[in-house]
Design a protein around this motif. Structure first.
Motif, PDB file in Angstrom:
ATOM      1  N   GLN A   1      19.845  70.502  55.217  1.00 58.98           N
ATOM      2  CA  GLN A   1      20.147  72.140  53.759  1.00 58.98           C
ATOM      3  C   GLN A   1      21.276  72.021  54.024  1.00 58.98           C
ATOM      4  OE1 GLN A   1      21.540  75.617  55.662  1.00 58.98           O
ATOM      5  NE2 GLN A   1      22.545  73.880  57.145  1.00 58.98           N
ATOM      6  N   ARG A   2      22.437  71.699  53.973  1.00 55.15           N
ATOM      7  CA  ARG A   2      23.764  72.127  54.034  1.00 55.15           C
ATOM      8  C   ARG A   2      24.045  71.622  52.029  1.00 55.15           C
ATOM      9  NH1 ARG A   2      28.178  68.911  52.449  1.00 55.15           N
ATOM     10  NH2 ARG A   2      29.761  68.974  52.747  1.00 55.15           N
ATOM     11  N   THR A   3      24.592  72.510  51.481  1.00 52.95           N
ATOM     12  CA  THR A   3      24.788  72.259  49.489  1.00 52.95           C
ATOM     13  C   THR A   3      26.028  71.413  49.272  1.00 52.95           C
ATOM     14  OG1 THR A   3      25.589  74.195  49.530  1.00 52.95           O
ATOM     15  CG2 THR A   3      23.580  74.566  49.511  1.00 52.95           C
ATOM     16  N   PHE A   4      26.019  70.841  48.177  1.00 55.22           N
ATOM     17  CA  PHE A   4      27.586  70.285  47.589  1.00 55.22           C
ATOM     18  C   PHE A   4      29.077  70.591  47.881  1.00 55.22           C
ATOM     19  CE2 PHE A   4      29.710  67.793  43.939  1.00 55.22           C
ATOM     20  CZ  PHE A   4      29.216  66.621  44.846  1.00 55.22           C
ATOM     21  N   TRP A   5      29.359  70.492  47.977  1.00 55.81           N
ATOM     22  CA  TRP A   5      30.554  70.894  48.548  1.00 55.81           C
ATOM     23  C   TRP A   5      30.747  72.531  49.641  1.00 55.81           C
ATOM     24  CZ3 TRP A   5      34.530  69.908  43.702  1.00 55.81           C
ATOM     25  CH2 TRP A   5      34.292  68.603  43.883  1.00 55.81           C
ATOM     26  N   SER A   6      29.746  71.786  50.341  1.00 49.98           N
ATOM     27  CA  SER A   6      29.817  73.458  51.300  1.00 49.98           C
ATOM     28  C   SER A   6      30.948  73.634  52.238  1.00 49.98           C
ATOM     29  CB  SER A   6      28.888  73.475  52.344  1.00 49.98           C
ATOM     30  OG  SER A   6      27.491  73.273  51.948  1.00 49.98           O
ATOM     31  N   PHE A   7      32.028  72.434  52.392  1.00 50.07           N
ATOM     32  CA  PHE A   7      33.602  72.523  52.733  1.00 50.07           C
ATOM     33  C   PHE A   7      34.150  73.426  52.197  1.00 50.07           C
ATOM     34  CE2 PHE A   7      34.487  69.839  49.801  1.00 50.07           C
ATOM     35  CZ  PHE A   7      35.162  69.716  49.622  1.00 50.07           C
ATOM     36  N   LEU A   8      34.023  74.029  50.655  1.00 50.31           N
ATOM     37  CA  LEU A   8      34.954  75.085  50.417  1.00 50.31           C
ATOM     38  C   LEU A   8      34.772  76.389  50.546  1.00 50.31           C
ATOM     39  CD1 LEU A   8      33.972  73.835  46.606  1.00 50.31           C
ATOM     40  CD2 LEU A   8      36.286  73.319  47.933  1.00 50.31           C
ATOM     41  N   LYS A   9      33.233  76.775  51.419  1.00 48.55           N
ATOM     42  CA  LYS A   9      33.586  78.020  51.484  1.00 48.55           C
ATOM     43  C   LYS A   9      34.082  78.509  53.188  1.00 48.55           C
ATOM     44  CE  LYS A   9      28.799  76.743  51.665  1.00 48.55           C
ATOM     45  NZ  LYS A   9      27.388  77.589  52.649  1.00 48.55           N
ATOM     46  N   TYR A  10      34.650  77.406  53.747  1.00 50.06           N
ATOM     47  CA  TYR A  10      35.707  77.337  54.290  1.00 50.06           C
ATOM     48  C   TYR A  10      37.141  77.246  54.469  1.00 50.06           C
ATOM     49  CZ  TYR A  10      31.067  76.511  56.848  1.00 50.06           C
ATOM     50  OH  TYR A  10      29.916  76.050  58.004  1.00 50.06           O
ATOM     51  N   LEU A  11      37.794  76.983  53.315  1.00 47.86           N
ATOM     52  CA  LEU A  11      38.599  77.926  52.442  1.00 47.86           C
ATOM     53  C   LEU A  11      39.896  79.165  53.069  1.00 47.86           C
ATOM     54  CD1 LEU A  11      38.956  75.640  49.225  1.00 47.86           C
ATOM     55  CD2 LEU A  11      40.416  74.465  51.390  1.00 47.86           C
TER      56      LEU A  11
END
Length: 116
Positions: free
Chosen positions: A97-107
């Motif tokens: 269910q992960r969306t593209f470039w989800s890591f950006l939410k954690y910046l």
């Protein structure tokens, strides 16, 4: 592809992902579904950024976090890629269910504090 190498995995860590490989400290860790999910999240991040940019961003963010926290462990744990992986490693269906470039939410969100 998973390999076992107690020499490639840095001291204090159980696994290391270098696309397309996952290196684990010991053979029994292959059965650790949470660890494997954590490393698969890193594989996905690396693929999204076409591998080399992932490592450039990872290293740059680590240096920024090291300056910010003045603590190696806190700097590592607060890299956006690591925050995404640690916060979702127990959710074994996360990658579906992960969306593209989800890591950006954690910046920008609040980081790990000492003791975590």
């Amino acid at each position: 592809m998973i390999f076992i190498s107690k020499y490639l995995v840095p001291k204090g860590y159980w696994g290391l992902t270098i696309f397309p490989f996952v290196f684990l400290k010991s053979k029994d860790l292959k059965l650790n579904r949470i660890l494997i999910n954590h490393e698969k999240i890193h594989l996905k991040q690396q693929m999204e950024l076409l591998v080399i940019p992932f490592y450039l961003i990872y290293g740059t963010e680590f240096l920024i976090r090291l300056f910010q926290y003045k603590n190696w462990h806190l700097a590592y744990r607060n890299i956006s890629f690591e925050r995404e992986a640690y916060l979702n490693e127990m959710h074994l269906g996360y990658l579906k269910q992960r969306t593209f470039w989800s890591f950006l939410k954690y910046l920008r969100s609040h980081g790990f504090q000492s003791g975590t």
